[in-house]
Motif scaffolding. Structure first.
Motif, PDB file in Angstrom:
ATOM      1  N   LEU A   1      57.076 -25.469  73.454  1.00  0.00           N
ATOM      2  CA  LEU A   1      57.711 -24.577  74.418  1.00  0.00           C
ATOM      3  C   LEU A   1      57.061 -24.660  75.801  1.00  0.00           C
ATOM      4  N   MET A   2      56.066 -25.500  75.961  1.00  0.00           N
ATOM      5  CA  MET A   2      55.331 -25.582  77.217  1.00  0.00           C
ATOM      6  C   MET A   2      56.215 -25.903  78.424  1.00  0.00           C
ATOM      7  N   PRO A   3      57.161 -26.841  78.364  1.00  0.00           N
ATOM      8  CA  PRO A   3      57.991 -27.099  79.556  1.00  0.00           C
ATOM      9  C   PRO A   3      58.760 -25.851  80.015  1.00  0.00           C
ATOM     10  N   ALA A   4      59.308 -25.087  79.084  1.00  0.00           N
ATOM     11  CA  ALA A   4      60.022 -23.865  79.462  1.00  0.00           C
ATOM     12  C   ALA A   4      59.062 -22.833  80.043  1.00  0.00           C
ATOM     13  N   GLU A   5      57.864 -22.738  79.499  1.00  0.00           N
ATOM     14  CA  GLU A   5      56.884 -21.782  80.009  1.00  0.00           C
ATOM     15  C   GLU A   5      56.438 -22.155  81.426  1.00  0.00           C
ATOM     16  N   VAL A   6      56.233 -23.425  81.665  1.00  0.00           N
ATOM     17  CA  VAL A   6      55.836 -23.876  82.998  1.00  0.00           C
ATOM     18  C   VAL A   6      56.951 -23.599  84.000  1.00  0.00           C
ATOM     19  N   LEU A   7      58.185 -23.838  83.600  1.00  0.00           N
ATOM     20  CA  LEU A   7      59.318 -23.549  84.470  1.00  0.00           C
ATOM     21  C   LEU A   7      59.384 -22.061  84.810  1.00  0.00           C
ATOM     22  N   LEU A   8      59.162 -21.199  83.826  1.00  0.00           N
ATOM     23  CA  LEU A   8      59.146 -19.757  84.095  1.00  0.00           C
ATOM     24  C   LEU A   8      58.041 -19.375  85.065  1.00  0.00           C
ATOM     25  N   VAL A   9      56.865 -19.953  84.904  1.00  0.00           N
ATOM     26  CA  VAL A   9      55.761 -19.653  85.817  1.00  0.00           C
ATOM     27  C   VAL A   9      56.112 -20.088  87.233  1.00  0.00           C
ATOM     28  N   ILE A  10      56.697 -21.268  87.381  1.00  0.00           N
ATOM     29  CA  ILE A  10      57.072 -21.766  88.710  1.00  0.00           C
ATOM     30  C   ILE A  10      58.115 -20.855  89.351  1.00  0.00           C
ATOM     31  N   VAL A  11      59.111 -20.449  88.571  1.00  0.00           N
ATOM     32  CA  VAL A  11      60.164 -19.593  89.117  1.00  0.00           C
ATOM     33  C   VAL A  11      59.600 -18.243  89.537  1.00  0.00           C
ATOM     34  N   PHE A  12      58.813 -17.614  88.656  1.00  0.00           N
ATOM     35  CA  PHE A  12      58.331 -16.274  88.955  1.00  0.00           C
ATOM     36  C   PHE A  12      57.163 -16.262  89.943  1.00  0.00           C
ATOM     37  N   ALA A  13      56.469 -17.368  90.097  1.00  0.00           N
ATOM     38  CA  ALA A  13      55.376 -17.408  91.068  1.00  0.00           C
ATOM     39  C   ALA A  13      55.894 -17.334  92.500  1.00  0.00           C
ATOM     40  N   GLY A  14      57.110 -17.780  92.713  1.00  0.00           N
ATOM     41  CA  GLY A  14      57.674 -17.759  94.047  1.00  0.00           C
ATOM     42  C   GLY A  14      58.338 -16.444  94.415  1.00  0.00           C
ATOM     43  N   LEU A  15      58.487 -15.538  93.469  1.00  0.00           N
ATOM     44  CA  LEU A  15      59.146 -14.263  93.753  1.00  0.00           C
ATOM     45  C   LEU A  15      58.168 -13.254  94.319  1.00  0.00           C
ATOM     46  N   ALA A  16      58.649 -12.440  95.229  1.00  0.00           N
ATOM     47  CA  ALA A  16      57.831 -11.354  95.779  1.00  0.00           C
ATOM     48  C   ALA A  16      58.013 -10.112  94.897  1.00  0.00           C
ATOM     49  N   VAL A  17      56.925  -9.420  94.629  1.00  0.00           N
ATOM     50  CA  VAL A  17      56.979  -8.207  93.816  1.00  0.00           C
ATOM     51  C   VAL A  17      57.250  -7.023  94.732  1.00  0.00           C
ATOM     52  N   PRO A  18      58.311  -6.256  94.451  1.00  0.00           N
ATOM     53  CA  PRO A  18      58.557  -5.055  95.266  1.00  0.00           C
ATOM     54  C   PRO A  18      57.367  -4.101  95.181  1.00  0.00           C
ATOM     55  N   SER A  19      57.116  -3.387  96.249  1.00  0.00           N
ATOM     56  CA  SER A  19      55.926  -2.528  96.319  1.00  0.00           C
ATOM     57  C   SER A  19      55.907  -1.472  95.218  1.00  0.00           C
ATOM     58  N   ARG A  20      57.072  -1.004  94.784  1.00  0.00           N
ATOM     59  CA  ARG A  20      57.083   0.013  93.719  1.00  0.00           C
ATOM     60  C   ARG A  20      56.652  -0.549  92.365  1.00  0.00           C
ATOM     61  N   PHE A  21      56.687  -1.864  92.196  1.00  0.00           N
ATOM     62  CA  PHE A  21      56.261  -2.485  90.939  1.00  0.00           C
ATOM     63  C   PHE A  21      54.909  -3.184  91.055  1.00  0.00           C
ATOM     64  N   ALA A  22      54.259  -3.082  92.201  1.00  0.00           N
ATOM     65  CA  ALA A  22      52.998  -3.801  92.423  1.00  0.00           C
ATOM     66  C   ALA A  22      51.910  -3.339  91.459  1.00  0.00           C
ATOM     67  N   ALA A  23      51.803  -2.038  91.225  1.00  0.00           N
ATOM     68  CA  ALA A  23      50.767  -1.530  90.311  1.00  0.00           C
ATOM     69  C   ALA A  23      51.020  -2.013  88.886  1.00  0.00           C
ATOM     70  N   LEU A  24      52.270  -1.976  88.460  1.00  0.00           N
ATOM     71  CA  LEU A  24      52.604  -2.446  87.108  1.00  0.00           C
ATOM     72  C   LEU A  24      52.334  -3.942  86.979  1.00  0.00           C
ATOM     73  N   ALA A  25      52.704  -4.711  87.991  1.00  0.00           N
ATOM     74  CA  ALA A  25      52.464  -6.153  87.957  1.00  0.00           C
ATOM     75  C   ALA A  25      50.968  -6.466  87.896  1.00  0.00           C
TER      76      ALA A  25
END
Length: 92
Positions: free
Chosen positions: A22-46
């Motif tokens: 499952l590593m290729p799918a996991e790496v793809l998820l990390v790449i996709v989510f690494a580029g997203l900005a976390v809204p300030s209301r979710f920063a503490a949870l993140a």
């Protein structure tokens, strides 16, 4: 496919799926989510989830090994209580 291999495959396929297929799918998820900005209301949870990731990673292998043993115990067709009374037969 991974879920089917986990449920119908041999024990060795479970390890292959768990340890790298499952590593290729996991790496793809990390790449996709690494580029997203976390809204300030979710920063503490993140931040809390990120800090807990190492401890989750550290305990997932022992939990996986225990659950594999439970799966084997449940797949022999006998009650776990019967196995507690007849331990050597269950191990065999």
């Amino acid at each position: 496919l991974a879920a089917w291999l986990e449920s119908h495959g041999s024990l060795s396929t479970r390890y292959v799926v768990h340890n790298g297929a499952l590593m290729p799918a996991e790496v793809l998820l990390v790449i996709v989510f690494a580029g997203l900005a976390v809204p300030s209301r979710f920063a503490a949870l993140a931040t809390r989830l990120g800090n807990s990731a190492l401890s989750i990673f550290a305990i997932h292998v022992p939990i996986f090994l225990v659950l594999i043993k439970v799966l084997k115990l449940l797949s022999i067709g006998k009650s776990p209580l019967w196995c507690a009374a007849h331990f050597s037969e269950c191990v065999a």
